[in-house]
Design a protein around this motif. Structure first.
Motif, PDB file in Angstrom:
ATOM      1  N   GLY A  27       0.620  -1.209   0.003  1.00 16.75           N
ATOM      2  CA  GLY A  27      -0.038   0.019   0.130  1.00 16.75           C
ATOM      3  C   GLY A  27       0.984   1.234  -0.189  1.00 16.75           C
ATOM      4  O   GLY A  27       2.129   1.188  -0.379  1.00 16.75           O
ATOM      5  N   TYR A  28       0.174   2.294   0.600  1.00 17.56           N
ATOM      6  CA  TYR A  28       0.914   3.631   0.283  1.00 17.56           C
ATOM      7  C   TYR A  28       0.920   4.428   1.708  1.00 17.56           C
ATOM      8  O   TYR A  28       1.691   5.537   1.698  1.00 17.56           O
ATOM      9  CB  TYR A  28      -0.036   4.524  -0.744  1.00 17.56           C
ATOM     10  N   SER A  29       0.493   3.859   2.828  1.00 15.96           N
ATOM     11  CA  SER A  29       0.394   4.544   3.818  1.00 15.96           C
ATOM     12  C   SER A  29       1.821   4.800   4.406  1.00 15.96           C
ATOM     13  O   SER A  29       2.778   3.608   4.233  1.00 15.96           O
ATOM     14  CB  SER A  29      -0.179   3.876   5.086  1.00 15.96           C
ATOM     15  N   GLN A  30       2.175   5.559   5.358  1.00 16.63           N
ATOM     16  CA  GLN A  30       3.514   5.863   5.753  1.00 16.63           C
ATOM     17  C   GLN A  30       3.436   5.356   7.291  1.00 16.63           C
ATOM     18  O   GLN A  30       2.331   5.153   7.841  1.00 16.63           O
ATOM     19  CB  GLN A  30       3.812   7.292   6.067  1.00 16.63           C
ATOM     20  N   PRO A  31       4.703   4.983   7.818  1.00 14.10           N
ATOM     21  CA  PRO A  31       4.685   4.519   9.205  1.00 14.10           C
ATOM     22  C   PRO A  31       3.841   5.584  10.015  1.00 14.10           C
ATOM     23  O   PRO A  31       3.813   6.805  10.097  1.00 14.10           O
ATOM     24  CB  PRO A  31       6.279   4.451   9.792  1.00 14.10           C
ATOM     25  N   PRO A  32       3.345   5.088  11.436  1.00 24.39           N
ATOM     26  CA  PRO A  32       3.317   3.624  11.680  1.00 24.39           C
ATOM     27  C   PRO A  32       2.220   2.928  10.980  1.00 24.39           C
ATOM     28  O   PRO A  32       1.970   1.735  11.444  1.00 24.39           O
ATOM     29  CB  PRO A  32       2.792   3.664  13.268  1.00 24.39           C
ATOM     30  N   ASP A  34       2.383   1.912   7.596  1.00 24.49           N
ATOM     31  CA  ASP A  34       2.939   1.247   6.598  1.00 24.49           C
ATOM     32  C   ASP A  34       2.388  -0.375   6.442  1.00 24.49           C
ATOM     33  O   ASP A  34       2.642  -1.022   7.270  1.00 24.49           O
ATOM     34  CB  ASP A  34       4.067   1.182   6.734  1.00 24.49           C
ATOM     35  N   SER A  35       2.134  -0.733   5.356  1.00 28.44           N
ATOM     36  CA  SER A  35       1.767   0.300   4.268  1.00 28.44           C
ATOM     37  C   SER A  35       0.327   0.118   3.480  1.00 28.44           C
ATOM     38  O   SER A  35      -0.207   1.194   3.134  1.00 28.44           O
ATOM     39  CB  SER A  35       2.400  -0.059   3.027  1.00 28.44           C
ATOM     40  N   LEU A  36      -0.412  -0.978   3.875  1.00 28.50           N
ATOM     41  CA  LEU A  36      -1.796  -1.438   3.202  1.00 28.50           C
ATOM     42  C   LEU A  36      -2.753  -1.098   4.470  1.00 28.50           C
ATOM     43  O   LEU A  36      -3.508  -2.055   4.447  1.00 28.50           O
ATOM     44  CB  LEU A  36      -1.862  -2.774   2.389  1.00 28.50           C
ATOM     45  N   ASN A  37      -2.813   0.163   4.975  1.00 32.03           N
ATOM     46  CA  ASN A  37      -3.872   0.325   6.188  1.00 32.03           C
ATOM     47  C   ASN A  37      -5.044   0.534   5.317  1.00 32.03           C
ATOM     48  O   ASN A  37      -5.237   1.392   4.420  1.00 32.03           O
ATOM     49  CB  ASN A  37      -3.727   1.320   6.962  1.00 32.03           C
ATOM     50  N   LEU A  38      -6.321  -0.193   5.830  1.00 29.27           N
ATOM     51  CA  LEU A  38      -7.434  -0.076   5.007  1.00 29.27           C
ATOM     52  C   LEU A  38      -8.548   0.563   5.877  1.00 29.27           C
ATOM     53  O   LEU A  38      -9.807   0.535   5.583  1.00 29.27           O
ATOM     54  CB  LEU A  38      -7.827  -1.443   4.498  1.00 29.27           C
ATOM     55  N   CYS A 236      -0.831 -15.926  14.155  1.00 27.31           N
ATOM     56  CA  CYS A 236      -0.973 -14.976  15.094  1.00 27.31           C
ATOM     57  C   CYS A 236      -0.710 -13.707  14.642  1.00 27.31           C
ATOM     58  O   CYS A 236       0.402 -13.326  14.176  1.00 27.31           O
ATOM     59  CB  CYS A 236      -0.433 -15.414  16.227  1.00 27.31           C
ATOM     60  N   SER A 237      -1.646 -12.599  14.805  1.00 22.60           N
ATOM     61  CA  SER A 237      -1.526 -11.399  14.080  1.00 22.60           C
ATOM     62  C   SER A 237      -0.464 -10.802  15.172  1.00 22.60           C
ATOM     63  O   SER A 237       0.256  -9.790  14.693  1.00 22.60           O
ATOM     64  CB  SER A 237      -2.880 -10.753  14.104  1.00 22.60           C
ATOM     65  N   SER A 238      -0.355 -11.043  16.343  1.00 17.70           N
ATOM     66  CA  SER A 238       0.520 -10.371  17.231  1.00 17.70           C
ATOM     67  C   SER A 238       1.902 -10.975  17.006  1.00 17.70           C
ATOM     68  O   SER A 238       2.806 -10.114  17.018  1.00 17.70           O
ATOM     69  CB  SER A 238       0.073 -10.453  18.518  1.00 17.70           C
ATOM     70  N   CYS A 239       1.899 -12.252  16.795  1.00 16.69           N
ATOM     71  CA  CYS A 239       3.316 -12.738  16.488  1.00 16.69           C
ATOM     72  C   CYS A 239       3.976 -12.467  15.157  1.00 16.69           C
ATOM     73  O   CYS A 239       5.281 -12.122  14.885  1.00 16.69           O
ATOM     74  CB  CYS A 239       3.322 -14.400  16.624  1.00 16.69           C
ATOM     75  N   ASP A 240       3.173 -12.322  14.141  1.00 17.83           N
ATOM     76  CA  ASP A 240       3.384 -12.450  12.714  1.00 17.83           C
ATOM     77  C   ASP A 240       3.291 -10.856  12.167  1.00 17.83           C
ATOM     78  O   ASP A 240       2.401 -10.212  11.929  1.00 17.83           O
ATOM     79  CB  ASP A 240       2.439 -13.211  11.637  1.00 17.83           C
ATOM     80  N   ARG A 241       4.529 -10.346  11.921  1.00 20.26           N
ATOM     81  CA  ARG A 241       4.637  -8.857  11.840  1.00 20.26           C
ATOM     82  C   ARG A 241       3.938  -8.674  10.131  1.00 20.26           C
ATOM     83  O   ARG A 241       4.076  -7.396   9.654  1.00 20.26           O
ATOM     84  CB  ARG A 241       5.989  -8.295  11.717  1.00 20.26           C
ATOM     85  N   GLU A 242       3.692  -9.674   9.494  1.00 22.25           N
ATOM     86  CA  GLU A 242       3.115  -9.678   8.217  1.00 22.25           C
ATOM     87  C   GLU A 242       1.510  -8.769   8.410  1.00 22.25           C
ATOM     88  O   GLU A 242       1.141  -8.395   7.429  1.00 22.25           O
ATOM     89  CB  GLU A 242       2.729 -10.987   7.544  1.00 22.25           C
ATOM     90  N   PHE A 243       1.284  -8.722   9.713  1.00 23.47           N
ATOM     91  CA  PHE A 243      -0.277  -8.378   9.976  1.00 23.47           C
ATOM     92  C   PHE A 243      -0.193  -7.168  10.737  1.00 23.47           C
ATOM     93  O   PHE A 243       0.936  -7.049  11.796  1.00 23.47           O
ATOM     94  CB  PHE A 243      -1.105  -9.344  10.458  1.00 23.47           C
ATOM     95  N   PHE A 244      -1.041  -6.292  10.813  1.00 22.30           N
ATOM     96  CA  PHE A 244      -1.119  -5.146  11.811  1.00 22.30           C
ATOM     97  C   PHE A 244      -1.542  -5.648  13.155  1.00 22.30           C
ATOM     98  O   PHE A 244      -2.484  -6.966  13.225  1.00 22.30           O
ATOM     99  CB  PHE A 244      -2.268  -4.129  11.084  1.00 22.30           C
ATOM    100  N   SER A 245      -0.929  -5.389  14.204  1.00 21.21           N
ATOM    101  CA  SER A 245      -1.587  -5.908  15.595  1.00 21.21           C
ATOM    102  C   SER A 245      -1.741  -4.629  16.541  1.00 21.21           C
ATOM    103  O   SER A 245      -0.497  -3.936  16.801  1.00 21.21           O
ATOM    104  CB  SER A 245      -0.582  -6.996  16.224  1.00 21.21           C
ATOM    105  N   TYR A 246      -2.732  -4.254  17.188  1.00 24.84           N
ATOM    106  CA  TYR A 246      -3.123  -3.453  18.082  1.00 24.84           C
ATOM    107  C   TYR A 246      -2.394  -3.563  19.210  1.00 24.84           C
ATOM    108  O   TYR A 246      -1.748  -2.976  20.135  1.00 24.84           O
ATOM    109  CB  TYR A 246      -4.471  -3.004  18.358  1.00 24.84           C
ATOM    110  N   GLY A 253      -2.254   0.390  11.570  1.00 18.64           N
ATOM    111  CA  GLY A 253      -3.241   0.222  10.486  1.00 18.64           C
ATOM    112  C   GLY A 253      -3.998  -0.918  11.116  1.00 18.64           C
ATOM    113  O   GLY A 253      -4.200  -1.584  11.747  1.00 18.64           O
ATOM    114  N   ARG A 254      -4.967  -1.389   9.957  1.00 17.71           N
ATOM    115  CA  ARG A 254      -6.002  -2.362   9.835  1.00 17.71           C
ATOM    116  C   ARG A 254      -5.755  -3.152   8.708  1.00 17.71           C
ATOM    117  O   ARG A 254      -5.806  -2.671   7.255  1.00 17.71           O
ATOM    118  CB  ARG A 254      -7.437  -2.109  10.260  1.00 17.71           C
ATOM    119  N   PHE A 255      -5.777  -4.582   8.757  1.00 16.70           N
ATOM    120  CA  PHE A 255      -6.126  -5.455   7.630  1.00 16.70           C
ATOM    121  C   PHE A 255      -7.440  -5.988   7.445  1.00 16.70           C
ATOM    122  O   PHE A 255      -8.283  -5.361   8.270  1.00 16.70           O
ATOM    123  CB  PHE A 255      -4.810  -6.629   7.446  1.00 16.70           C
ATOM    124  N   ALA A 256      -7.844  -6.686   6.346  1.00 18.01           N
ATOM    125  CA  ALA A 256      -8.944  -6.670   6.072  1.00 18.01           C
ATOM    126  C   ALA A 256      -9.282  -8.311   5.646  1.00 18.01           C
ATOM    127  O   ALA A 256      -8.574  -8.911   4.982  1.00 18.01           O
ATOM    128  CB  ALA A 256      -9.805  -5.743   5.135  1.00 18.01           C
TER     129      ALA A 256
END
Length: 262
Positions: A27-32, A34-38, A236-246, A253-256
């Motif tokens: 995606g195009y979003s900047q940190p924090p 980055d990058s595909l925040n939906l 696990c979204s928290s373990c795996d940095r491929e995903f956003f984790s609050y 960001g948020r994934f979908a």
């Protein structure tokens, strides 16, 4: 862009549901963010989120090999409730349409889809993104199931709503559960244990700390409903940095999970 994609046909093989779980890349979003925040509500720039959604939707539409012209993308204002909305009822009653063509259908945490080629998404960053698909009646639902939703049995309420309006039965169902926070990372306090009634099968104790197992709770709920055809993505979204984790990052960001009936 996509961590997982699939197509599940209905029983007549004349239709089905195509779905995809996004990750945080491409995606195009900047940190924090980055990058595909939906998600619009995170503090990210609205114009950038709109660009991310449009980019994701174009890629998603190509997963339907017949590639008909999909309509605008529908999404909910998620409020950690157990409210299940019908897309057909809420489509033009929600908030203003966004410039990129995404349509907010109002406050809900589950959305039942019955119109073909009308894509929709549910947003998460640790909560469980869930797809229900009625293989007999070609109806689907997207569910946002965090702790409050799972404790409130939002999945059972969604099945009841589908049954009421479309005659969906548990035996008709296929269920997909995408990446969410798992018991390896989901530490909770005494208040949550009290709320749960200290049901030991769903709480793991490690060095005096409590870890909640929402995956096991969901599996038990599905099986109690009579749903046996389900799949949990083992991530696990928290373990795996491929995903956003609050839980891991705080501001993020948020994934979908995106789905479309065909």
């Amino acid at each position: 862009m996509f961590a997982y994609t699939d197509f599940i046909p209905n029983v007549t093989k004349s239709g089905g549901v195509v779905f995809a779980l996004t990750n945080r890349y491409g995606g195009y979003s900047q940190p924090p963010y980055d990058s595909l925040n939906l998600a619009f509500h995170t503090g990210d720039e609205i114009a950038v989120v709109e660009r991310n959604i449009a980019h994701s939707l174009e890629a998603f539409k190509k997963l339907d090999l017949r590639y008909v012209n999909a309509q605008n993308l529908a999404y909910m204002t998620q409020i950690h409730s157990t409210h299940c909305a019908l897309l057909e009822e809420n489509l033009y009653e929600g908030e203003a349409r966004q410039n990129n063509g995404a349509i907010n259908v109002g406050e809900a945490d589950a959305l039942v889809l019955s119109r073909t080629h009308m894509p929709a998404m549910v947003l998460v960053a640790d909560c469980n993104p869930i797809l229900f698909f009625d293989k007999t009646h070609n109806v689907a639902a997207l569910i946002h199931a965090g702790r409050k939703g799972v404790f409130g049995e939002i999945c059972s309420l969604t099945l009841a709503r589908m049954s009421e309006h479309y005659d969906t039965q548990a035996s008709d169902m296929y269920v997909f559960v995408g990446a969410g926070i798992r018991k390896c990372c989901y530490e909770v306090g005494d208040d949550v244990c009290v709320e749960l009634g200290y049901r030991e099968q769903y709480i793991e104790i490690r060095e005096g700390r409590y870890f909640l197992d929402l995956e096991s709770m969901l599996k038990a709920e599905f099986e109690n409903l009579g749903i046996m055809d389900y799949y949990f993505l083992p991530r696990c979204s928290s373990c795996d940095r491929e995903f956003f984790s609050y839980r891991r990052d705080g501001v993020t960001g948020r994934f979908a999970l995106m789905a479309m009936l065909v």
